[in-house]
Write an enzyme that holds these catalytic residues in place. Sequence first.
Site, PDB file in Angstrom:
ATOM      1  N   HIS A   7       1.603   2.476   5.224  1.00 30.28           N
ATOM      2  CA  HIS A   7       0.246   2.827   4.803  1.00 30.28           C
ATOM      3  C   HIS A   7      -0.687   1.635   4.958  1.00 30.28           C
ATOM      4  CE1 HIS A   7       2.133   1.470   0.939  1.00 30.28           C
ATOM      5  NE2 HIS A   7       0.972   0.864   0.760  1.00 30.28           N
ATOM      6  N   HIS A  79      -4.437  -4.185   1.723  1.00 29.90           N
ATOM      7  CA  HIS A  79      -3.170  -4.610   2.323  1.00 29.90           C
ATOM      8  C   HIS A  79      -2.686  -3.579   3.327  1.00 29.90           C
ATOM      9  CE1 HIS A  79      -1.606  -2.278  -1.240  1.00 29.90           C
ATOM     10  NE2 HIS A  79      -0.679  -1.899  -0.383  1.00 29.90           N
ATOM     11  N   GLU A 130       2.547  -5.854   2.494  1.00 20.96           N
ATOM     12  CA  GLU A 130       3.550  -5.244   1.633  1.00 20.96           C
ATOM     13  C   GLU A 130       4.723  -4.808   2.507  1.00 20.96           C
ATOM     14  OE1 GLU A 130       2.216  -1.598  -0.243  1.00 20.96           O
ATOM     15  OE2 GLU A 130       3.856  -1.640  -1.708  1.00 20.96           O
TER      16      GLU A 130
HETATM   17 CO    CO Z   1       0.722  -0.362  -0.895  1.00 19.56          CO
END
Ligand code: CO
Length: 134
Positions: A7, A79, A130
Site C-alpha cells: 500500500h 509511507h 514499511e
Molecule cells: Co502502512
Amino acid sequence: MIGRLNHVAIAVPDLEAAAAQYRTMLGANVGAPQDEPGHGVTVIFIELPNTKIELLYPLGEGSPIQGFLDKNPSGGIHHVCYEVDDILAARDHLKTEGARVLGDGEPKIGAHGKPVLFLHPKDFQGTLVELEQV
Ligand code: CO
C-alpha cells in the site's frame, strides 16, 4: 527481497472528506474506518486492482500522524509498504547493510494483523518505508 507494493499511505486532515473523494470522485472501493490505538491512527483502506491506498488520520494524544500533518497541513504521502516473506530475515539483512529500523526493532502487528516494521526515511531517499510480512 522486497515483493509487491502492499500500500501507499496518505496522511489526511479530514478523513471523511478524503474517503468521500476517493469513493465518489475517483470511483474507488473505499472501506470503513478502523481505529488502531496501538499505532495512534484511524485508517481507511481503499482497494485498487493492483495495490491499496491507506488513508491515515490521527487518533489520540501524541499520534505520529499529528506531527506529520502539522508540517503538511493539506496532507501528503506518509509511507510506502513493501511485502516481504520473512520480516526478521529482512530486518537482519537491512541492519547488516546499515539501515535503521525504527522503534525497538521488533516487528509489531500492523493494520492487517500481520507483522510490520518501519525503516528510517533518511536511509531511503526521504521516504518512510514499511515492511509487512505476508
Ligand atoms: Co502502512
